[in-house]
Enzyme design. Structure first.
Site, PDB file in Angstrom:
ATOM      1  N   ASP A  46       0.863  -1.178   0.000  1.00 54.61           N
ATOM      2  CA  ASP A  46       0.000   0.000   0.000  1.00 54.61           C
ATOM      3  C   ASP A  46       0.902   1.232   0.000  1.00 54.61           C
ATOM      4  O   ASP A  46       2.091   1.155   0.341  1.00 54.61           O
ATOM      5  CB  ASP A  46      -0.901  -0.030   1.236  1.00 54.61           C
ATOM      6  CG  ASP A  46      -1.759   1.210   1.361  1.00 54.61           C
ATOM      7  OD1 ASP A  46      -2.385   1.590   0.360  1.00 54.61           O
ATOM      8  OD2 ASP A  46      -1.783   1.806   2.457  1.00 54.61           O
TER       9      ASP A  46
ATOM     10  N   ASP B 232      -0.109   5.106   1.009  1.00 52.41           N
ATOM     11  CA  ASP B 232      -0.266   6.063   2.100  1.00 52.41           C
ATOM     12  C   ASP B 232      -0.212   5.368   3.453  1.00 52.41           C
ATOM     13  O   ASP B 232      -1.026   4.494   3.743  1.00 52.41           O
ATOM     14  CB  ASP B 232      -1.600   6.806   1.957  1.00 52.41           C
ATOM     15  CG  ASP B 232      -1.719   7.521   0.627  1.00 52.41           C
ATOM     16  OD1 ASP B 232      -0.760   8.215   0.260  1.00 52.41           O
ATOM     17  OD2 ASP B 232      -2.753   7.376  -0.045  1.00 52.41           O
TER      18      ASP B 232
END
Length: 247
Positions: free
Chosen positions: A14, A16
Site C-alpha cells: 500500500d 499512504d
C-alpha cells in the site's frame, strides 16, 4: 529473508501510511471536507453539528477505500445518502462525486504545500526486497499514486502500480475487496499464496485476507495493532525496519 516465509517471493505495498507519510495529510483533507459539508448541512436542517473524527471515522470508514467509497461509507454511518453524480462533478456539487472532488483538491493542495516524505524503514525494506530478487508492486486506491511516488523519489523501486486510475479502467472493486491486490499479483506473474501484502489500513488488511495471500503484514502507525490483527493481519509491526532487524 526479510521476515517473510520462504515461499513468498512477491511483495505488494500500500502507499499512504506504508511507504509515504501521507496518511495524516489524507485524514486532514477528509476532515476539512466533511466538516465543512456537515456544518453547512446541520445549519440548513437546524440540527447539532457533529464533526468528522480524523482517527475513528477515518480508520473505520475511509482509510484504504477508493475516494467515492469513502464518501459513501462515512455518510451512510451518519444516515446520509446523496446522489452519485458524475466523475466530473465540481467541488461545490452536493453529490458523492462532488464531495470526492473537493477532498482530492484539498489533499493535492496539502501535498504541494507540505511535500511528500517516504518512511526510511519502508524504503530500506523495499530496497532490500529488490536486491534479494523479490517482485514488487504498489497497490493504492489513490488516483494520485504516481505523482506521490515521484514526489517522494521512490517510483523506480516498483515494477508495477495498481492505483485508482487502473482500478477504474479495469473496473476493479476497491478495498476491502481483494481485486486490486489480485491484479497486482497477476501483473507480476505471482499466485496470491506466494505474495505478501503490506498494509496500514483496516480495509487493506481485510483485502489481503480475502485474497488468500501468503502473508498479510499490518503496519501500525496509529496504535491500532489489535484492530489490524482482528481484520486479518498475520503479523503487525510499527515499521518495516523491524522485519529487516529480525533477519
Amino acid at each position: 529473508m526479510l521476515g517473510l516465509p520462504d515461499h513468498v517471493r512477491t511483495c505488494l505495498f500500500d502507499l499512504d501510511g506504508v511507504l509515504t507519510r501521507t496518511a495524516k495529510v489524507h485524514a486532514a483533507a477528509w476532515k476539512e471536507m466533511f466538516d465543512d459539508y456537515l456544518r453547512r448541512r446541520a445549519e440548513r436542517e437546524g440540527v447539532p453539528f457533529e464533526p468528522f473524527d480524523a482517527v475513528h471515522d477515518y480508520d473505520e470508514y475511509v482509510d484504504g477505500r477508493p475516494r467515492e467509497d469513502g464518501v459513501r461509507t462515512f455518510l451512510a454511518s451518519r444516515g446520509i445518502r446523496l446522489p452519485e453524480g458524475a466523475p466530473d462533478d465540481g467541488p461545490d456539487r452536493e453529490t458523492v462525486n462532488g464531495l470526492g472532488t473537493r477532498k482530492n483538491a484539498l489533499v493535492l493542495r496539502k501535498i504541494r504545500e507540505q511535500g511528500v516524505e517516504a518512511y526510511e524503514g519502508s524504503v530500506a525494506y523495499v530496497s532490500a526486497a529488490r536486491d534479494a530478487g523479490l517482485r514488487r508492486a504498489v497497490v493504492s486506491s489513490s488516483a494520485n499514486c504516481r505523482d506521490v511516488l515521484a514526489a517522494a523519489g521512490i517510483e523506480d523501486l516498483f515494477e508495477e502500480r495498481i492505483d485508482g486510475i487502473v482500478a477504474r479502467e479495469q473496473r476493479l472493486r476497491g478495498k476491502p475487496q481483494p481485486d486490486t491486490y489480485l491484479a497486482a499479483a497477476r501483473a507480476l506473474g505471482a499466485e496470491p499464496g506466494a505474495a505478501a501484502v503490506f498494509e496500514d489500513a483496516l480495509a487493506g488488511v481485510e483485502a489481503g485476507r480475502a485474497g488468500g495471500f501468503g502473508l498479510v503484514v499490518g503496519i501500525d502507525r496509529t496504535g491500532q495493532a489489535a484492530e489490524l490483527r482482528r481484520h486479518g493481519a498475520d503479523i503487525v509491526v510499527k515499521d518495516l525496519a523491524e522485519l529487516l532487524e529480525s533477519r
